[in-house]
Design a protein around this motif. Structure first.
Motif, short mmCIF file in Angstrom:
data_model
loop_
_atom_site.label_atom_id
_atom_site.label_comp_id
_atom_site.label_asym_id
_atom_site.label_seq_id
_atom_site.Cartn_x
_atom_site.Cartn_y
_atom_site.Cartn_z
N GLU A 58 0.82 -1.21 0.00
CA GLU A 58 0.00 0.00 0.00
C GLU A 58 0.85 1.25 0.00
O GLU A 58 0.46 2.30 -0.54
CB GLU A 58 -0.92 0.00 1.23
N ALA A 59 2.06 1.15 0.59
CA ALA A 59 2.91 2.34 0.72
C ALA A 59 3.38 2.86 -0.63
O ALA A 59 3.76 4.02 -0.76
CB ALA A 59 4.12 2.01 1.60
N LEU A 60 3.37 2.03 -1.62
CA LEU A 60 3.86 2.44 -2.94
C LEU A 60 2.91 3.38 -3.66
O LEU A 60 3.29 4.07 -4.60
CB LEU A 60 4.09 1.20 -3.82
N TYR A 61 1.68 3.46 -3.21
CA TYR A 61 0.67 4.21 -3.95
C TYR A 61 0.34 5.55 -3.30
O TYR A 61 -0.79 6.00 -3.28
CB TYR A 61 -0.58 3.33 -4.11
N LYS A 62 1.38 6.13 -2.73
CA LYS A 62 1.32 7.49 -2.20
C LYS A 62 2.42 8.31 -2.84
O LYS A 62 3.47 7.77 -3.20
CB LYS A 62 1.50 7.50 -0.68
N ILE A 63 2.18 9.58 -2.97
CA ILE A 63 3.20 10.44 -3.57
C ILE A 63 4.38 10.52 -2.61
O ILE A 63 4.21 10.86 -1.44
CB ILE A 63 2.64 11.84 -3.87
N GLN A 64 5.56 10.19 -3.11
CA GLN A 64 6.73 10.13 -2.25
C GLN A 64 7.98 10.27 -3.10
O GLN A 64 7.92 10.38 -4.32
CB GLN A 64 6.75 8.81 -1.49
N SER A 65 9.08 10.22 -2.42
CA SER A 65 10.38 10.39 -3.07
C SER A 65 10.66 9.21 -4.00
O SER A 65 10.24 8.07 -3.74
CB SER A 65 11.47 10.51 -2.00
N ASP A 66 11.40 9.51 -5.07
CA ASP A 66 11.76 8.47 -6.04
C ASP A 66 12.66 7.41 -5.44
O ASP A 66 12.73 6.27 -5.93
CB ASP A 66 12.44 9.13 -7.26
N GLU A 67 13.34 7.76 -4.34
CA GLU A 67 14.26 6.81 -3.73
C GLU A 67 13.51 5.60 -3.20
O GLU A 67 14.07 4.51 -3.11
CB GLU A 67 15.03 7.50 -2.58
N ASN A 68 12.24 5.79 -2.82
CA ASN A 68 11.47 4.67 -2.28
C ASN A 68 11.08 3.63 -3.34
O ASN A 68 10.56 2.57 -3.01
CB ASN A 68 10.19 5.18 -1.60
N TYR A 69 11.32 4.00 -4.61
CA TYR A 69 10.97 3.06 -5.69
C TYR A 69 12.20 2.40 -6.34
O TYR A 69 12.08 1.68 -7.33
CB TYR A 69 10.21 3.80 -6.81
N GLN A 70 13.36 2.65 -5.74
CA GLN A 70 14.59 2.15 -6.34
C GLN A 70 14.61 0.62 -6.40
O GLN A 70 15.17 0.03 -7.33
CB GLN A 70 15.81 2.67 -5.58
N HIS A 71 14.02 0.00 -5.36
CA HIS A 71 14.05 -1.46 -5.38
C HIS A 71 13.22 -2.03 -6.53
O HIS A 71 13.45 -3.14 -7.01
CB HIS A 71 13.51 -2.01 -4.03
N LEU A 72 12.24 -1.22 -7.02
CA LEU A 72 11.46 -1.68 -8.18
C LEU A 72 12.27 -1.59 -9.47
O LEU A 72 12.09 -2.38 -10.40
CB LEU A 72 10.18 -0.87 -8.32
N ARG A 73 13.18 -0.58 -9.52
CA ARG A 73 14.01 -0.46 -10.73
C ARG A 73 14.91 -1.67 -10.89
O ARG A 73 15.22 -2.09 -12.01
CB ARG A 73 14.85 0.82 -10.67
N SER A 74 15.33 -2.20 -9.75
CA SER A 74 16.21 -3.37 -9.84
C SER A 74 15.47 -4.61 -10.36
O SER A 74 16.08 -5.55 -10.86
CB SER A 74 16.82 -3.67 -8.47
#
Length: 486
Positions: A58-74
């Protein structure tokens, strides 16, 4: 095979074979697409299953810093794309965005929520959109996973390239086969026929013979060969006629020279006033005979030329057999009596015949004139007309009977046989040639040399035949065959 049928089959093959080739290549590509599609679907389903646990936080679907999505880039790579959207359509994250440079924008919410939980297959990608719920089952966002069909695209491109190459090769091969077939079936025979026509027109002969196939060109070639044969026969006939004309002119000139010389000599002699009355009468009689002979020669030449003309048609009528031949054979007793020759006449004929009376009279006159002329005194001449149902007379020379029986089959024969010195075997083949006379007769003014030639033409115009047999120092037999009708 006829050209029409061959062309119809060729056109059908030219139309059907490319379609069949394209269809086979399409089937092959479709079969590969189905196999590859199943493999890609299973792979994509496995990727989605592995990513779902990460993407449902659920935490992924809030506006937040791009750093919190880095694990998805991997978790993504060049062939895998992940997009996260808030419930109101705002895009929160995309692996396609540059790291550290987030770009928030809102997409059409209605369009965003279309085709949820459906696997979408496109030309180059597989994709799926799934909603994310909180504890109260409220939609807080959704994620979209897109997997590129890189292997399929590359393979499809390769197969498409191969397909076009194969189609190109196929069309070139088909075009070559069609051109070779057309050249073999049409161009080459027509070219050869054209060359033979040119050579024939130029009077040349080619070594290569024309091949007569079983198609329309073969029929044309057959007619061309027949035409060549007819023209060649016509040329030979014309050359023969020209030779005969030259020979006739030379012979006529030679035969007229003697009587003209005699006429000139006796005419000059008549100018001598010292001749007695008896001598003048003798000279005048000689001049009259020579003039009559020259007139006869010219008349015979006129008749011979007239009979040779294709426009000269016989006046065929039906005649009573016995009455006509009695009339035909009458009148020869007196010339035979004057020469002290015995004449024997015999008639065994059918009821009626179809013939030209005038020409038949001329025929018998010529033959009897020849026969009486070459029969010595105190010898015999036989004249007869015998139908096919009656046996030959006993007076026919035995050496002639076998050949004569074969000759007279199916027709009535007129026979004229005489006793005399006969004709040499070497002369029999030439006896019917115009102006032909043996050396002993040449120049004596005995005959024009056209009598037998005229007789032969008359018989041919009656669809009949004439033949001569002779034995030296015994005699000669001439037989004329006439068709029996009914």
């Amino acid at each position: 095979m006829k050209i029409k049928n061959w062309l119809m089959i060729s056109y059908l093959l030219v139309m059907v074979l490319p379609i069949a080739a394209i269809y086979l290549l399409y089937i092959n590509l479709s079969a590969y697409d189905q196999d590859q599609d199943l493999m890609e679907y299973l792979t994509f389903q496995n990727v989605v299953t592995n990513l779902e646990s990460e993407l449902k936080e659920e935490a992924l679907y809030k506006i937040q810093s791009d750093e919190n999505y880095q694990h998805l880039r991997s978790l993504a790579d060049d062939n895998l794309k992940i997009d996260l959207f808030r419930y109101d359509g705002v895009q929160l994250f995309s692996t396609m965005n540059t790291p550290g440079n987030p770009q928030l924008f809102q997409v059409n919410q209605e369009k965003l929520f279309q085709n949820l939980n459906e696997y979408q297959k496109k030309t180059r990608t597989y994709s799926v959109k799934k909603p994310v719920f909180d504890d109260t089952n409220r939609v807080i966002g959704l994620y979209e996973i897109t997997l590129g069909r890189k292997a399929w695209v590359e393979t499809s491109n390769q197969r498409t390239t191969i397909m076009f190459i194969l189609l190109g090769i196929f069309f070139i091969a088909l075009y070559s086969v069609v051109m070779l077939s057309i050249n073999r079936k049409l161009n080459r025979p027509l070219y050869q026929l054209q060359e033979h026509m040119k050579a024939f027109a130029a009077g040349k002969k080619l070594n290569q013979e024309l091949v007569q196939s079983k198609d329309e060109i073969g029929v044309v070639i057959t007619h061309f060969e027949q035409m060549k044969a007819q023209i060649a026969d016509t040329r030979d006939a014309l050359a023969k006629q020209q030779h005969e004309k030259e020979y006739m002119v030379a012979s006529l000139s030679h035969d007229l020279k003697t009587p003209l010389t005699v006429i000139r000599t006796y005419t000059e002699a008549l100018e001598n006033h010292h001749l007695s009355k008896e001598e003048k009468e003798d000279y005048q009689m000689i001049l009259y005979e020579k003039l009559e002979h020259m007139k006869q020669m010219i008349d015979d030449l006129s008749i011979f030329t007239s009979l040779q003309s294709t426009d000269n048609m016989l006046h065929i009528v039906q005649v009573n057999g016995e009455e006509f031949f009695e009339m035909l054979f009458s009148g020869y007793e007196e010339p035979c009596f004057k020469k002290d020759i015995e004449l024997n006449t015999e008639l065994h004929v059918r009821n009626s015949y179809m013939l030209d009376p005038k020409q038949m009279i001329r025929l018998v006159d010529n033959l009897m004139d020849n026969s009486i002329r070459y029969t010595p005194k105190h010898r015999r001449v036989w004249l007869a007309a015998i139908s096919s149902r009656k046996p030959l007379p006993n007076w026919v020379f035995p050496e002639f009977k076998d050949d004569l029986n074969l000759f007279r089959e199916g027709g009535t024969v007129m026979l004229i046989q005489n006793e005399g010195k006969g004709i040499k075997h070497s002369q029999l083949e030439k006896i019917f040639q115009p102006f032909y006379q043996d050396d002993a007769s040449r120049g004596k003014g005995a005959t024009s040399g056209l009598g037998l030639s005229i007789a032969k033409i008359i018989m041919e115009k009656h669809d009949g035949e004439i033949k001569i047999w002779s034995t030296e120092n015994k005699g000669t037999l001439i037989a004329c065959w006439i068709k029996e009708r009914g």
